[in-house]
Design a protein around this motif. Sequence first.
Motif, short mmCIF file in Angstrom:
data_model
loop_
_atom_site.label_atom_id
_atom_site.label_comp_id
_atom_site.label_asym_id
_atom_site.label_seq_id
_atom_site.Cartn_x
_atom_site.Cartn_y
_atom_site.Cartn_z
N ARG A 1 0.83 -1.20 0.00
CA ARG A 1 0.00 0.00 0.00
C ARG A 1 0.87 1.26 0.00
N CYS A 2 0.32 2.30 -0.59
CA CYS A 2 1.03 3.58 -0.59
C CYS A 2 0.58 4.35 0.65
N PRO A 3 1.51 4.70 1.53
CA PRO A 3 1.12 5.40 2.77
C PRO A 3 0.67 6.84 2.50
N MET A 4 0.99 7.35 1.34
CA MET A 4 0.63 8.72 1.00
C MET A 4 -0.82 8.81 0.54
N CYS A 5 -1.20 7.98 -0.44
CA CYS A 5 -2.54 8.11 -1.02
C CYS A 5 -3.42 6.89 -0.78
N GLY A 6 -2.86 5.83 -0.24
CA GLY A 6 -3.67 4.65 0.07
C GLY A 6 -3.90 3.71 -1.09
N ARG A 7 -3.39 4.05 -2.27
CA ARG A 7 -3.54 3.15 -3.41
C ARG A 7 -2.71 1.88 -3.21
N ILE A 8 -3.11 0.83 -3.92
CA ILE A 8 -2.27 -0.36 -3.95
C ILE A 8 -1.77 -0.51 -5.38
N ALA B 1 7.06 2.21 -5.43
CA ALA B 1 6.70 3.42 -6.18
C ALA B 1 5.20 3.41 -6.45
N CYS B 2 4.61 4.59 -6.44
CA CYS B 2 3.16 4.72 -6.63
C CYS B 2 2.87 5.75 -7.70
N GLU B 3 1.69 5.62 -8.29
CA GLU B 3 1.28 6.56 -9.36
C GLU B 3 1.27 7.99 -8.85
N CYS B 4 1.03 8.18 -7.55
CA CYS B 4 0.94 9.54 -7.02
C CYS B 4 2.30 10.21 -6.94
N GLY B 5 3.36 9.45 -7.25
CA GLY B 5 4.68 10.05 -7.24
C GLY B 5 5.52 9.64 -6.03
ZN LIG Z 1 0.40 6.86 -3.75
#
Ligand SMILES: [Zn+2]
Length: 413
Positions: A326-333, A345-349
């Motif tokens: 999980r992304c701790p910044m935006c919560g996406r997986i 790495a996440c799509e949110c950057g």
């Molecule tokens: Zn993210």
Amino acid sequence: MLVKGVAFPLASDLPPEAISLLCDFRLAVNKAVRAGLDARVSSRNSITKLLYREFREEHPGMYSQHLVSSFEVASGILKNYRKRLRSRRRLGTPFVKRLMMKAENQAYKLDRTEGIIDLPVRAGCHVELRLVVSRYHRQYLSDETLSLGSLTVLPDRVIVAFRKESPRTIVASSVLSLDTNERSLDGIFVEGGRKGDTACIPVKAAFPEVAMIQQRHHERRWRLQKKKAHDRRLTRVLCGREGAREHHRIDYQMHRVANAVLEFAENHRSAIVLEDLKGIRPNKGKELNRRLSLWPRRKLHQIIEYKAAWKGIPVVKVDPRYSSRRCPMCGRIPDSRMGAKTEFACECGWHLNRHINASMNLLQTAISKGLEVAGGLRFSPGAFQHDVVMTLYEPAMAARSEPNGTSHFGETS
Ligand SMILES: [Zn+2]
């Protein structure tokens, strides 16, 4: 109630009376084990009922509390045997090989200033055992809040169980959130109670030797199995011996790592967040024989939790589901193929070392589960400081040691 076993070397050889007591005790335990197997009983009470009179006649000289204690030891062996019987196919009759005896706390006296044990052997015969007391040992002897539990006597040392009321858990003022990996604990340290976002500092405790030890022993066992394929009994004996050595070495390393983590947590009044390793299986990777077992990590958690309980440091264990994805910044997986191998790495950057990222998720789960920190905790992954890494432990620190105190531990009600 917490119990800690502390080993004391003996200042001189055991007197002959004590050696013969150890022999009698071992004999009594082994007889009780066989009788318990025959009668299919394993509790101390039923063994006592079954055997006490007969044993009293066979060992007329033995102090009766020692006799009862031998039933206690036998009962432990039988219970352990039953447990193992359920999980494995073939087991020989269990027995005690080492010379040993165990005395309950009413059955011996310890002079805590002089370090001398007074052990009754039989009516009118006591032996004195002088202990080697180092500074490490002194801290247990002189701590009056610790009461004495059982005493285990071995030919070259004794193990004294010290008992302690569970201490009150401290109010944490910071958090140490740790992700447990094969070769290290990686995580973050966050202080609470300040205005705005608090700094979030990466921490690391590296134990690369553990994976190396596992690998080396795995290979050795594999070679042994091939070489001695014609003799399965011998293979089993040799592999068992290898396993015991491996356990011992890893145990030792993990104690050092745990000590370093606990020392840090104590100095910073940190609560410790760990993932719950229950129910997790090692990844079934392609390189099957390189797969490392989870038990060193479970062991490490066990030691940390035990030592933390002894010091009153709170430990929060959280469900690690999605913690590594999980992304701790935006919560996406995000798709796990994104980013480099060691990086999340996440799509949110957002991108960060995978292990540290996982520890952030563990901390967020712990906060959502009600983790309390004095003055509150304003945790934001954005406050992460890339430029500093705090080393809690690394193999080079191993030189700094706890003087000759091996400890084993357990918890009793
Ligand atoms: Zn993210």
